[in-house]
Design a protein around this motif. Structure first.
Motif, PDB file in Angstrom:
ATOM      1  N   VAL A   1     -92.046  71.876  17.932  1.00 28.58           N
ATOM      2  CA  VAL A   1     -91.316  72.446  16.801  1.00 28.58           C
ATOM      3  C   VAL A   1     -92.173  72.209  15.559  1.00 28.58           C
ATOM      4  CG1 VAL A   1     -89.198  72.405  15.451  1.00 28.58           C
ATOM      5  CG2 VAL A   1     -89.119  71.927  17.913  1.00 28.58           C
TER       6      VAL A   1
ATOM      7  N   SER B   1     -89.414  76.275  13.215  1.00 29.89           N
ATOM      8  CA  SER B   1     -88.180  75.481  13.212  1.00 29.89           C
ATOM      9  C   SER B   1     -86.917  76.306  12.981  1.00 29.89           C
ATOM     10  CB  SER B   1     -88.273  74.363  12.155  1.00 29.89           C
ATOM     11  OG  SER B   1     -88.618  74.895  10.890  1.00 29.89           O
TER      12      SER B   1
ATOM     13  N   SER C   1     -84.913  77.666  16.513  1.00 32.31           N
ATOM     14  CA  SER C   1     -84.424  76.759  17.563  1.00 32.31           C
ATOM     15  C   SER C   1     -83.132  77.237  18.220  1.00 32.31           C
ATOM     16  CB  SER C   1     -84.236  75.354  16.982  1.00 32.31           C
ATOM     17  OG  SER C   1     -85.464  74.863  16.474  1.00 32.31           O
TER      18      SER C   1
ATOM     19  N   TYR D   1     -87.343  69.008  23.592  1.00 33.24           N
ATOM     20  CA  TYR D   1     -88.134  69.495  22.470  1.00 33.24           C
ATOM     21  C   TYR D   1     -89.001  68.362  21.930  1.00 33.24           C
ATOM     22  CZ  TYR D   1     -84.739  67.159  19.394  1.00 33.24           C
ATOM     23  OH  TYR D   1     -83.957  66.222  18.781  1.00 33.24           O
TER      24      TYR D   1
END
Length: 349
Positions: free
Chosen positions: A226, A232, A235, A252
């Motif tokens: 990420v 980001s 997600s 993640y």
């Protein structure tokens, strides 16, 4: 605005200095453009590695290739190429070492007296289904040996090429011997082509999740890494898509740029995203105590600060919304390991 001086289909835009070398040679830009990927056979004495990292769940891993054609600029494995005398930059993507004796080494490992089986992670460093696998088929041979010996294996890849081996994966899954983890850091195809230029498209990765799931092969997704200010915001969309496709679970990681990965990534983002490069780098620093990397066990997974906390909270929401408690990832079986090939046992049926 994107920089025009880009080596297309390449993550690293330059070689970086090997920390073990006193001198370095940097080809001209046009040489990089025309440089072909080379494959060198190497002869390791072992193929199964014991994983000693305290914050990683696996006991063993194996990697049939050293170096990776996928070209992810953020790849944590890049510095390992320096031990072979190469650069963690373009060399990592263009100079691939091939372990053709890996299948024989795996059999030898399984036949060790007193060996107690534990699931082995196939990959872990470089991708076992990178484009070279189409030519060499070492991963396929390793999977066949695991099936023959009834030994559990977890496959980790960014490539839908894993579907080629359904004929092996299906009987393994029937005996609870295999799972597949696919890495999907972005669903933005334009961004994917820049971030991981020689991996499968996001669409093909999702299709692979569907096909594997339909064939009752457990699928786990790694949303990794990420990158704040770059991926980001995707997600929750990724979690919905993989849930709909049939994935049983997900994990993640937050991006971290250790050692030679840092100059490769910095050059990459300045080349492809000059308008937001400093913003992204500063957001990463905010998660890493003012640095771009982090090596401390557990801390490297968690990160720190408000940005890291926002990312963690987003995934908590996604888990609750898209992955109900009934979904669970099976623990692979070690009970049927034979220590000898299954075909040999059939002679006595």
């Amino acid at each position: 605005m994107e920089n025009e001086n880009i080596i297309k289909g390449q993550g690293a835009q330059r070689n970086v200095i090997n920390r073990f070398d006193k001198y370095t040679f940097e080809p001209e830009d046009e040489d990089f453009e025309t440089m072909k990927t080379s494959f060198t056979e190497v002869f390791p004495k072992t193929i199964v590695n014991q994983v000693k990292s305290e914050d990683l769940p696996m006991e063993y891993s194996m990697n049939p290739y050293q170096g990776c054609e996928h070209g992810c600029s953020y790849c944590f494995a890049r510095p390992t190429h320096e031990y072979w005398g190469y650069s963690a930059g373009i060399d990592f993507e263009r100079k691939i070492m091939v372990k053709k004796n890996a299948p024989q080494l795996l059999e030898k490992f399984f036949q060790k007296k007193g060996y107690k089986p534990e699931p082995i992670l196939l990959s872990g460093n470089t991708d076992c289904y990178q484009p070279a696998e189409r030519q060499f088929e070492i991963t396929r041979q390793l999977l066949q040996i695991c099936l023959d010996y009834r030994h559990p294996v977890n496959v980790l890849t960014k490539n839908a090429l894993v579907l080629r081996d359904l004929d092996i994966l299906k009987p393994m899954a029937e005996q609870n011997l295999v799972s597949v983890s696919l890495s999907i850091p972005t669903m933005n195809e334009d961004l994917r082509r820049k971030m991981e230029p020689r991996t499968s498209s996001s669409k093909n990765k999702l299709k692979a999740v569907e096909i594997l799931s339909e064939n009752k092969i457990p699928v786990h997704i790694m949303v990794a890494p990420v990158i704040p200010g770059l991926t980001s915001d995707e997600s929750l969309g990724i979690l919905k898509a993989i849930s709909d496709a049939g994935a049983l679970s997900f994990g993640y990681t937050l991006v971290r740029l250790n050692d030679a990965v840092e100059p490769v990534f910095v050059k990459w983002i300045e080349t492809h995203f000059p308008d937001r490069a400093q913003k992204v780098l500063n957001l990463i620093r905010s998660m890493r105590g003012g640095k771009l990397g982090e090596k401390r066990y557990f801390d490297r997974q968690r990160g720190e600060g408000n940005i890291a906390e926002m990312i963690h909270n987003t995934f908590k929401i996604g888990r609750k919304k898209f992955f109900d408690e009934k979904r669970g990832f099976p623990k692979l079986s070690t009970q049927n390991f034979t220590g000898t090939k299954e075909q040999q046992l059939r002679l006595f049926d």
